[in-house]
Design an enzyme around this catalytic site. Sequence first.
Site, PDB file in Angstrom:
ATOM      1  N   ASP A 137      -8.558  -5.859  -5.499  1.00  0.00           N
ATOM      2  CA  ASP A 137      -8.183  -4.580  -4.886  1.00  0.00           C
ATOM      3  C   ASP A 137      -8.960  -3.440  -5.546  1.00  0.00           C
ATOM      4  O   ASP A 137      -8.859  -3.217  -6.748  1.00  0.00           O
ATOM      5  CB  ASP A 137      -6.671  -4.364  -5.040  1.00  0.00           C
ATOM      6  CG  ASP A 137      -6.136  -3.220  -4.172  1.00  0.00           C
ATOM      7  OD1 ASP A 137      -6.912  -2.326  -3.816  1.00  0.00           O
ATOM      8  OD2 ASP A 137      -4.935  -3.246  -3.861  1.00  0.00           O
TER       9      ASP A 137
ATOM     10  N   SER B  25       0.860  -1.187   0.000  1.00  0.00           N
ATOM     11  CA  SER B  25       0.000   0.000   0.000  1.00  0.00           C
ATOM     12  C   SER B  25       0.899   1.242   0.000  1.00  0.00           C
ATOM     13  O   SER B  25       1.847   1.306  -0.789  1.00  0.00           O
ATOM     14  CB  SER B  25      -0.941  -0.059   1.205  1.00  0.00           C
ATOM     15  OG  SER B  25      -1.923   0.936   1.116  1.00  0.00           O
TER      16      SER B  25
ATOM     17  N   ARG C 277     -13.015   6.372   8.649  1.00  0.00           N
ATOM     18  CA  ARG C 277     -12.429   5.032   8.657  1.00  0.00           C
ATOM     19  C   ARG C 277     -13.425   3.989   8.130  1.00  0.00           C
ATOM     20  O   ARG C 277     -13.001   2.979   7.548  1.00  0.00           O
ATOM     21  CB  ARG C 277     -11.981   4.671  10.062  1.00  0.00           C
ATOM     22  CG  ARG C 277     -11.202   3.375  10.137  1.00  0.00           C
ATOM     23  CD  ARG C 277      -9.919   3.420   9.289  1.00  0.00           C
ATOM     24  NE  ARG C 277      -9.041   2.296   9.570  1.00  0.00           N
ATOM     25  CZ  ARG C 277      -7.808   2.173   9.120  1.00  0.00           C
ATOM     26  NH1 ARG C 277      -7.293   3.115   8.351  1.00  0.00           N
ATOM     27  NH2 ARG C 277      -7.073   1.141   9.416  1.00  0.00           N
TER      28      ARG C 277
ATOM     29  N   HIS D  61      -7.849  -4.897  -1.047  1.00  0.00           N
ATOM     30  CA  HIS D  61      -6.561  -4.239  -0.854  1.00  0.00           C
ATOM     31  C   HIS D  61      -5.769  -4.823   0.320  1.00  0.00           C
ATOM     32  O   HIS D  61      -4.551  -4.922   0.265  1.00  0.00           O
ATOM     33  CB  HIS D  61      -6.807  -2.742  -0.646  1.00  0.00           C
ATOM     34  CG  HIS D  61      -5.572  -1.940  -0.459  1.00  0.00           C
ATOM     35  ND1 HIS D  61      -4.616  -1.818  -1.439  1.00  0.00           N
ATOM     36  CD2 HIS D  61      -5.103  -1.242   0.613  1.00  0.00           C
ATOM     37  CE1 HIS D  61      -3.628  -1.055  -0.988  1.00  0.00           C
ATOM     38  NE2 HIS D  61      -3.898  -0.707   0.249  1.00  0.00           N
ATOM     39  N   ASP D  62      -6.454  -5.178   1.399  1.00  0.00           N
ATOM     40  CA  ASP D  62      -5.768  -5.640   2.608  1.00  0.00           C
ATOM     41  C   ASP D  62      -5.264  -7.075   2.533  1.00  0.00           C
ATOM     42  O   ASP D  62      -4.804  -7.618   3.554  1.00  0.00           O
ATOM     43  CB  ASP D  62      -6.695  -5.505   3.823  1.00  0.00           C
ATOM     44  CG  ASP D  62      -6.551  -4.147   4.510  1.00  0.00           C
ATOM     45  OD1 ASP D  62      -5.757  -3.321   4.020  1.00  0.00           O
ATOM     46  OD2 ASP D  62      -7.233  -3.924   5.525  1.00  0.00           O
TER      47      ASP D  62
END
Lengths: 378, 378
Positions: A322, A160, A229, A355-356
């Site tokens: 992602d 990232s 968040r 993405h994670d």
Amino acid sequence: MTSHVTQGPEPQYDRIVSGYQTYRHASPFVCDWGGQLSEIEIAYETWGKLTPERDNAVLLLTGLSASSHAKSHPNNPQDGWWEQFIGPGLALDTDRFFVVCANLLGGCYGSTGPSSICPETGQPYGPDFPILTVRDMARAQWLLVDHLGIDCLYAAAGSSLGGMLSLQVAALAPHRVARVVSISAALRSHPQSIAMRFVQRQAVMADPDWREGRYYGESFPHTGQKVAREIGTITYRSGPEWLERFGRRRVNEGTPRLDRDFEVEAYLEHQGERFCLQYDANSYLYISKAMDLFDLLAPRPDGVEEVDAITSPALVIGVSSDLLFPVWQQRELAEHLGKRGNEVTYLEVDSPYGHDTFLIERDRIGGALQRFLADAPA
Amino acid sequence: MTSHVTQGPEPQYDRIVSGYQTYRHASPFVCDWGGQLSEIEIAYETWGKLTPERDNAVLLLTGLSASSHAKSHPNNPQDGWWEQFIGPGLALDTDRFFVVCANLLGGCYGSTGPSSICPETGQPYGPDFPILTVRDMARAQWLLVDHLGIDCLYAAAGSSLGGMLSLQVAALAPHRVARVVSISAALRSHPQSIAMRFVQRQAVMADPDWREGRYYGESFPHTGQKVAREIGTITYRSGPEWLERFGRRRVNEGTPRLDRDFEVEAYLEHQGERFCLQYDANSYLYISKAMDLFDLLAPRPDGVEEVDAITSPALVIGVSSDLLFPVWQQRELAEHLGKRGNEVTYLEVDSPYGHDTFLIERDRIGGALQRFLADAPA
């Protein structure tokens, strides 16, 4: 639903920020966009041992919200954010490598950032902190590497923002980086990812408790940062996994509610709440903005695109699901480096975690990293 | 950046809501989740002429934020949201069809919604408005169709929430819908789209000026709704188009700012601002929630999945770059209808505009719609 004024102590980050070392760089640090910090501190942690030849250092670069605590150690036994990737025989093999991980300049885990006290005023920098770039952060990493007496890194690696940073670290001093690893990063931020971070910053800044950034000792923009968040978590984690994990299940029985109702909403709310207790809102704004400004295709003053300075063999890893750094950006990065003659290993991981994925897929991501570090020529 | 208390008059929606007709249904309307409205009003507009046989009516269903003003007419010459799709010789050919478009139950453009005065209390419903479902909205549409003396619709058609509604309208009374058109909709909302709407609702509800929904005459959650619409706009419009249209261009010169800085950010901010002047925040919450609750695969009390009631020939259109109703959901819908023996025409449009393609691609979307309405057997 109304704004909160923080009662009692400020959020405590103890569990993820203790046991680090600090390097104080007591000279002025001039930022890319002209701001200046009269001195900076860089908090960092290390694992494994530096060889007498000082040739086995792996610089691990973090994402936006991660601290230097990538792995537990005696001074902080709490699990780190890459606990299963670092250690004897693991992807970053501490029997072999000296792993260094530093907190980001601009962050809130011990390195100088907007919540730090400005030596000139005796007050937190707040919104007077200078606009940062990924290059500024990478230069701070180099100051630490210099301080540790390391001339050439065995590798710079990150995911990232950490992947952006590893590329930037290599672009700044190509002869000092023997291998570069970029996982779920990109050559530059594209407008959709800028948009996704913009709305997060807007959510923080919409909170009256943000107070134009001068909230220290007064309040904390808890509500706004929680929404931010929650948005961020969508960009980090949404993907096919959510269909399986949450589906359309609700947490409430009976009549639906306008607020938390579906399981996926409860999950987002939990992630948002937790983050507010762990991260400074201004750090979030500054580092998020730095990601938007990242562009390795921008020409340097000498007309050369910055990415073209990179000469190291590179491992580029992308993830099919992602949303934030989509797979077309991974291919673009790998192709661009390859066209310049770099030795490029490209891996596309088909994973449902978005993405994670780099936090989850130890075998596939960690395995590829381990092989690359073992195989790639120095 | 701080919250605003609305000074002076409430937001004016005049440009997009005038010249409509209203049907007042003076009997109680019981909602799916048990709430009750003692009466409802449905605002609607029409184009073209109903045949003496009353067999040429096309019911056009709107998305979340669109009004009944789909097309200009003498009573409101302002362009409508589907101006180029409706008219003589166009996709919805007013030489041939009688086109009806109504404002959504729960909306703020003339039909009963949270900002309407509750007859019992003399006050706006606000958060006492009952939780709505897409089925509730579809039942309100049928009340209007009954009022207009139309037994069987030539077609029910819509995009986004309007596509959900056209399917729901057909599922409620299959023998009364000769053709159904769903553009960029789905059989049900999946967790990622629920998540994306959840964070929008959270942004509205985080604004102190939302006042738990009792803001009428006091304030308007302008800041929160602006952020919400910025998020919404990402889900509606982001796609390859943004790379071309905005790229990484900035609107500011010199040092970047934490707020609006890139062109894409200025665009989002403009969309957010504009929407705040056009739409009631509580309507946004209730209709957004109804979309999350939509699930045509849920079994009815008789055990049959609701979608399986649909018997009409169907046109299903999906868009490759749609982030909110992704193309896998379009295929799922088309396949599901096809398996049940419906005559299904499926079109996948490869367009860079994302979810909102149905507002832009007149030739491809409008053309397919026109052919379907001309060809499909009654």
